[in-house]
Enzyme design. Structure first.
Site, PDB file in Angstrom:
ATOM      1  CE1 TYR A  31     -12.811   1.022  -4.277  1.00 39.59           C
ATOM      2  CE2 TYR A  31     -12.866   2.931  -5.398  1.00 39.59           C
ATOM      3  CZ  TYR A  31     -12.079   1.867  -4.930  1.00 39.59           C
ATOM      4  OH  TYR A  31     -10.920   1.309  -5.275  1.00 39.59           O
ATOM      5  NE  ARG A  50     -15.061  -1.985 -11.836  1.00 40.66           N
ATOM      6  CZ  ARG A  50     -13.889  -1.016 -12.341  1.00 40.66           C
ATOM      7  NH1 ARG A  50     -12.817  -1.273 -12.637  1.00 40.66           N
ATOM      8  NH2 ARG A  50     -13.844   0.275 -11.417  1.00 40.66           N
ATOM      9  NE  ARG A  98     -16.841  -4.907  15.933  1.00 39.98           N
ATOM     10  CZ  ARG A  98     -16.129  -6.033  16.113  1.00 39.98           C
ATOM     11  NH1 ARG A  98     -16.975  -7.030  16.492  1.00 39.98           N
ATOM     12  NH2 ARG A  98     -14.659  -6.612  15.149  1.00 39.98           N
ATOM     13  CG  HIS A 100     -16.061 -10.621  12.636  1.00 39.10           C
ATOM     14  ND1 HIS A 100     -16.960 -10.177  13.663  1.00 39.10           N
ATOM     15  CD2 HIS A 100     -15.296 -10.457  11.925  1.00 39.10           C
ATOM     16  CE1 HIS A 100     -15.914  -9.744  14.213  1.00 39.10           C
ATOM     17  NE2 HIS A 100     -14.497  -9.564  12.883  1.00 39.10           N
ATOM     18  CE  LYS A 146     -13.221   1.138  -8.368  1.00 43.18           C
ATOM     19  NZ  LYS A 146     -11.435   0.956  -8.322  1.00 43.18           N
ATOM     20  CD  GLU A 178      -4.754  -4.927  -9.789  1.00 40.31           C
ATOM     21  OE1 GLU A 178      -5.108  -4.126 -10.259  1.00 40.31           O
ATOM     22  OE2 GLU A 178      -5.908  -5.132  -7.999  1.00 40.31           O
ATOM     23  CG  LEU A 202     -10.754  -3.890 -10.043  1.00 41.57           C
ATOM     24  CD1 LEU A 202     -12.389  -4.261  -9.472  1.00 41.57           C
ATOM     25  CD2 LEU A 202     -10.372  -2.056  -9.480  1.00 41.57           C
TER      26      LEU A 202
HETATM   27  N1  PDD Z   1      -9.054   2.922  -8.945  1.00 44.45           N
HETATM   28  N2  PDD Z   1      -6.631  -2.593 -10.014  1.00 44.45           N
HETATM   29  C1  PDD Z   1      -7.024  -1.524  -8.924  1.00 44.45           C
HETATM   30  C2  PDD Z   1      -6.227  -1.853  -7.954  1.00 44.45           C
HETATM   31  C3  PDD Z   1      -8.003  -0.327  -8.702  1.00 44.45           C
HETATM   32  O1  PDD Z   1      -8.426   0.415  -7.783  1.00 44.45           O
HETATM   33  C4  PDD Z   1      -8.386   0.140 -10.593  1.00 44.45           C
HETATM   34  C5  PDD Z   1      -9.358   1.431  -9.903  1.00 44.45           C
HETATM   35  C6  PDD Z   1      -7.982   0.151 -11.528  1.00 44.45           C
HETATM   36  C7  PDD Z   1      -8.306   0.318 -12.880  1.00 44.45           C
HETATM   37  O2  PDD Z   1      -9.478   0.354 -12.897  1.00 44.45           O
HETATM   38  P1  PDD Z   1     -10.650   0.935 -13.159  1.00 44.45           P
HETATM   39  O3  PDD Z   1      -9.722   1.436 -15.286  1.00 44.45           O
HETATM   40  O4  PDD Z   1     -11.806   0.942 -14.035  1.00 44.45           O
HETATM   41  O5  PDD Z   1     -10.684   2.850 -13.095  1.00 44.45           O
HETATM   42  C8  PDD Z   1      -6.970  -1.264 -11.633  1.00 44.45           C
HETATM   43  C9  PDD Z   1     -10.221   3.182  -8.557  1.00 44.45           C
HETATM   44  C10 PDD Z   1      -9.533   4.532 -10.364  1.00 44.45           C
HETATM   45  C11 PDD Z   1      -9.630   4.643  -7.995  1.00 44.45           C
HETATM   46  O6  PDD Z   1      -9.939   3.251  -6.266  1.00 44.45           O
HETATM   47  O7  PDD Z   1      -9.778   5.384  -7.193  1.00 44.45           O
END
Ligand code: PDD
Length: 278
Positions: A31, A50, A98, A100, A146, A178, A202
């Site tokens: 996403y 990304r 289903r 894997h 992501k 993070e 991420l």
């Molecule tokens: N989240 N790290 C993680 C685990 C994240 O899910 C996100 C963003 C970030 C920051 O990335 P960016 O600057 O591209 O938003 C770092 C989004 C906003 C979400 O899951 O809603």
């Protein structure tokens, strides 16, 4: 506003996905969350880059070329009255029996897009800053993707809610990774520090942007492993994400960070961010 699902624009209550969708069954999808200011998708090219990397990492077929993605975003924005909002994009591997492993005969990925109501963080949060607790990072070893497999992030954020703080700061093997859905920044000795871009975090779209803003403000920036001790002794902490933008973290585990107020480096970077989104 209408949502997009597999070629159609629908009301959100009309948009339905099969129970055999691999996103539902396995969390097998990716996403993006793109903030929109005054009708403009901010850093759209970086977000779409990304998205491409996430699809490639999972070997999900690319549903659109770049022009197609941009067109989808424009069409979603054309169907909403919201000027400042979030574009949410999701692609899953699609619908299959289903099992894997990837389906042996290729299936069409499920493509979903929606506009979500969103407002930038209120002035009070920008002025006062946020609170956080530190927790062990218990997620998997591909945090650079992501992915919609967000159980680790969900459980982490719930720990923040349970502790009545705003966010968690995660550590793996004694080093900063993070937040639950944010990148974390450390200011120490006048330098801006961030953990290295690798499989443990991420790479936020704001990761690159903060580097640019630091350079413009003349703040030295280092991307390197950051120990728990450095975080505990930081002059400033902050977080960044599409939805939180850039906010100071002024308390960690109940103790003040630095002076306990948003600091001067935060103020400079925040001013730079505001100028970009204006
Ligand atoms: N989240 N790290 C993680 C685990 C994240 O899910 C996100 C963003 C970030 C920051 O990335 P960016 O600057 O591209 O938003 C770092 C989004 C906003 C979400 O899951 O809603």
């Amino acid at each position: 506003s209408q949502v997009y699902l597999n070629g159609e624009f629908l009301r959100v209550d009309e948009a339905k996905v099969s129970v055999l969708d691999r996103g539902f069954i396995f969390g097998d999808g990716i996403y993006e969350v793109v903030p929109v200011y005054q009708g403009n998708a901010f850093r759209m090219a970086e977000h779409l880059n990304r998205l491409d990397r996430s699809l490639a990492a999972l070997r999900i077929a690319q549903p659109f070329d770049r022009a197609g993605w941009i067109d989808l975003i424009q069409q979603l924005l054309a169907r909403t009255k919201l000027e400042t909002c979030i574009v949410y994009l999701q692609v899953t591997r699609g619908v299959a029996k289903r099992d894997h492993q990837f389906p042996s005969t290729p299936v069409a990925p499920t493509v979903f897009g929606m506009i979500s109501a969103w407002a930038p963080p209120p002035a009070a949060q920008r002025e006062r800053g946020l609170s956080a607790i530190s927790i062990p990072d218990e997620r998997w070893l591909h945090c650079e993707i992501k992915s919609v497999s967000l159980l680790g992030n969900v459980l982490a954020k719930q720990q923040a809610v349970d502790a009545q703080v705003d966010e968690v700061v995660q550590f793996r093997d004694g080093y900063l990774t993070e937040g639950s859905s944010t990148n974390i920044w450390v200011v120490s000795g006048g330098k801006l520090l961030a953990p290295p871009k690798n499989n443990l975090i991420l790479e936020g779209i704001r990761y690159g942007l903060m580097g640019e803003l630091a350079a413009e403000a003349g703040i030295p920036f280092e991307s390197r492993p950051i120990s728990r001790e450095e975080v505990e002794q930081a002059d400033e902490l902050m977080l960044s994400s599409a939805t939180k933008e850039v906010l100071a973290i002024v308390s960690l585990d109940g103790k003040p960070v630095g002076t306990g107020k948003p600091g001067p480096v935060f103020a400079q970077l925040r001013a730079g961010y505001d100028a970009r989104i204006a």
